[in-house]
Motif scaffolding. Structure first.
Motif, PDB file in Angstrom:
ATOM      1  N   VAL A  22      -0.523  -2.459  24.256  1.00 45.60           N
ATOM      2  CA  VAL A  22       0.849  -2.451  23.834  1.00 45.60           C
ATOM      3  C   VAL A  22       2.215  -2.695  24.428  1.00 45.60           C
ATOM      4  N   VAL A  23       3.373  -2.547  25.080  1.00 42.82           N
ATOM      5  CA  VAL A  23       4.729  -2.174  25.812  1.00 42.82           C
ATOM      6  C   VAL A  23       5.575  -2.223  25.116  1.00 42.82           C
ATOM      7  N   LYS A  24       5.855  -2.738  24.074  1.00 41.73           N
ATOM      8  CA  LYS A  24       7.000  -1.865  23.164  1.00 41.73           C
ATOM      9  C   LYS A  24       6.986  -2.567  21.740  1.00 41.73           C
ATOM     10  N   LEU A  25       7.428  -1.639  21.165  1.00 43.10           N
ATOM     11  CA  LEU A  25       7.361  -1.033  19.577  1.00 43.10           C
ATOM     12  C   LEU A  25       8.670  -0.878  18.934  1.00 43.10           C
ATOM     13  N   SER A  26       9.131  -1.916  18.016  1.00 39.76           N
ATOM     14  CA  SER A  26       9.854  -2.379  17.402  1.00 39.76           C
ATOM     15  C   SER A  26       9.797  -1.178  15.844  1.00 39.76           C
ATOM     16  N   ILE A  27      10.766  -0.414  15.571  1.00 39.73           N
ATOM     17  CA  ILE A  27      10.147   0.196  14.279  1.00 39.73           C
ATOM     18  C   ILE A  27      11.587   0.419  13.095  1.00 39.73           C
ATOM     19  N   TYR A  28      11.290  -0.179  12.470  1.00 39.10           N
ATOM     20  CA  TYR A  28      12.442  -0.851  11.243  1.00 39.10           C
ATOM     21  C   TYR A  28      11.714   0.529  10.033  1.00 39.10           C
ATOM     22  N   LEU A  29      12.555   1.242   9.971  1.00 40.92           N
ATOM     23  CA  LEU A  29      12.493   2.168   8.471  1.00 40.92           C
ATOM     24  C   LEU A  29      13.515   2.374   7.573  1.00 40.92           C
ATOM     25  N   THR A  30      12.696   2.453   5.839  1.00 43.99           N
ATOM     26  CA  THR A  30      14.377   1.830   5.488  1.00 43.99           C
ATOM     27  C   THR A  30      15.087   3.718   5.092  1.00 43.99           C
ATOM     28  N   ASP A  31      14.292   4.801   5.951  1.00 47.60           N
ATOM     29  CA  ASP A  31      14.611   6.586   5.706  1.00 47.60           C
ATOM     30  C   ASP A  31      14.221   6.558   6.334  1.00 47.60           C
ATOM     31  N   LEU A  32      15.033   7.131   7.430  1.00 50.84           N
ATOM     32  CA  LEU A  32      14.869   8.019   8.572  1.00 50.84           C
ATOM     33  C   LEU A  32      14.056   9.347   8.909  1.00 50.84           C
ATOM     34  N   VAL A  82       0.971  -1.034  -0.206  1.00 56.47           N
ATOM     35  CA  VAL A  82       0.345   0.250  -0.225  1.00 56.47           C
ATOM     36  C   VAL A  82       0.878   1.369  -0.189  1.00 56.47           C
ATOM     37  N   GLY A  83       0.483   2.468  -0.802  1.00 57.37           N
ATOM     38  CA  GLY A  83       1.227   3.326  -0.558  1.00 57.37           C
ATOM     39  C   GLY A  83       2.810   4.009  -0.572  1.00 57.37           C
ATOM     40  N   GLU A  84       3.416   2.992  -1.392  1.00 51.08           N
ATOM     41  CA  GLU A  84       4.617   2.993  -2.618  1.00 51.08           C
ATOM     42  C   GLU A  84       4.861   4.465  -2.333  1.00 51.08           C
ATOM     43  N   GLY A  85       6.299   4.790  -1.679  1.00 50.42           N
ATOM     44  CA  GLY A  85       6.168   6.190  -1.986  1.00 50.42           C
ATOM     45  C   GLY A  85       6.051   7.265  -0.415  1.00 50.42           C
ATOM     46  N   ASP A  86       4.414   6.457  -0.712  1.00 47.04           N
ATOM     47  CA  ASP A  86       4.348   7.017   0.652  1.00 47.04           C
ATOM     48  C   ASP A  86       4.276   7.013   2.432  1.00 47.04           C
ATOM     49  N   ALA A  87       5.426   7.317   2.759  1.00 44.66           N
ATOM     50  CA  ALA A  87       5.277   7.325   4.492  1.00 44.66           C
ATOM     51  C   ALA A  87       4.312   7.036   5.236  1.00 44.66           C
ATOM     52  N   GLU A  88       2.766   7.956   4.890  1.00 41.44           N
ATOM     53  CA  GLU A  88       1.897   7.861   6.284  1.00 41.44           C
ATOM     54  C   GLU A  88       1.464   7.070   5.541  1.00 41.44           C
ATOM     55  N   LEU A 131      10.537   9.471  10.345  1.00 42.63           N
ATOM     56  CA  LEU A 131      10.174   9.072  11.588  1.00 42.63           C
ATOM     57  C   LEU A 131       9.114  10.758  11.401  1.00 42.63           C
ATOM     58  N   PRO A 132       9.346  11.300  11.110  1.00 41.73           N
ATOM     59  CA  PRO A 132       7.902  12.558  11.658  1.00 41.73           C
ATOM     60  C   PRO A 132       6.536  11.892  10.873  1.00 41.73           C
ATOM     61  N   ALA A 133       6.354  11.568   9.854  1.00 32.60           N
ATOM     62  CA  ALA A 133       5.270  10.706   9.443  1.00 32.60           C
ATOM     63  C   ALA A 133       4.064   9.488   9.910  1.00 32.60           C
ATOM     64  N   PHE A 134       5.669   8.842  10.654  1.00 32.22           N
ATOM     65  CA  PHE A 134       5.675   7.539  11.606  1.00 32.22           C
ATOM     66  C   PHE A 134       5.175   8.041  12.400  1.00 32.22           C
ATOM     67  N   ARG A 135       5.719   9.202  13.865  1.00 30.71           N
ATOM     68  CA  ARG A 135       4.811   9.803  14.353  1.00 30.71           C
ATOM     69  C   ARG A 135       3.440  10.222  14.470  1.00 30.71           C
ATOM     70  N   ARG A 136       3.188  11.253  13.458  1.00 30.99           N
ATOM     71  CA  ARG A 136       2.326  11.899  13.094  1.00 30.99           C
ATOM     72  C   ARG A 136       1.168  10.161  13.103  1.00 30.99           C
ATOM     73  N   VAL A 137       1.317   9.060  12.746  1.00 32.55           N
ATOM     74  CA  VAL A 137       0.294   8.127  12.170  1.00 32.55           C
ATOM     75  C   VAL A 137       0.501   7.502  13.375  1.00 32.55           C
ATOM     76  N   ARG A 138       1.457   6.998  14.123  1.00 28.88           N
ATOM     77  CA  ARG A 138       1.287   6.125  15.780  1.00 28.88           C
ATOM     78  C   ARG A 138       0.225   6.278  17.000  1.00 28.88           C
ATOM     79  N   ASP A 139       0.740   8.172  16.729  1.00 25.52           N
ATOM     80  CA  ASP A 139      -0.373   8.795  17.246  1.00 25.52           C
ATOM     81  C   ASP A 139      -1.472   9.267  17.574  1.00 25.52           C
ATOM     82  N   GLU A 140      -1.977   8.321  16.211  1.00 26.11           N
ATOM     83  CA  GLU A 140      -3.523   7.715  16.784  1.00 26.11           C
ATOM     84  C   GLU A 140      -4.046   6.420  17.119  1.00 26.11           C
TER      85      GLU A 140
END
Length: 119
Positions: free
Chosen positions: A63-73, A33-39, A76-85
């Motif tokens: 959830v007590v622990k998340l491990s996040i693997y990103l191909t491009d740091l 889903v969403g190739e090229g679209d981190a969000e 991270l801001p897009a990840f955080r925006r969505v995670r916080d939802e």
């Protein structure tokens, strides 16, 4: 400890443990889903995590622990925006984020695994 930005340094817990394998941004048909679209990719990953947690009788509050693997740091801001939802930002899980050279399926920018505890 230094200030934490959206995660907890340590989380104590007791109870049955649920381990959710790394989830990729794949839809129900197994397509990326969403190739090229981190969000968009992050949202799909969290929807997949949500379904896996629910199947085990858990939710993001467990959830007590998340491990996040990103191909491009830079994602991270897009990840955080969505995670916080999905998570309680007042009581976030412990987390690790690492940059990786690639993921098992080409076109995927993110993978997340979770550890939850049924209390």
């Amino acid at each position: 400890m230094p200030p934490a930005n959206g995660y907890s340094h340590a989380v104590a817990f007791t109870g049955a443990t649920v381990a959710v394998s790394g989830q990729l941004p794949l839809d129900a048909d197994g397509k990326v889903v969403g190739e090229g679209d981190a969000e968009a990719q992050t949202r799909q990953v969290f929807q997949n995590l949500e379904r896996a947690l629910a199947a085990a009788g858990a939710g993001f509050a467990d959830v007590v622990k998340l491990s996040i693997y990103l191909t491009d740091l830079a994602d991270l801001p897009a990840f955080r925006r969505v995670r916080d939802e999905f998570i309680d930002v007042q009581l976030p899980p412990a987390s690790s984020a690492v940059q990786v050279a690639g993921l098992v399926i080409p076109g995927c920018r993110i993978e997340v695994d979770a550890l939850a505890v049924l209390r």
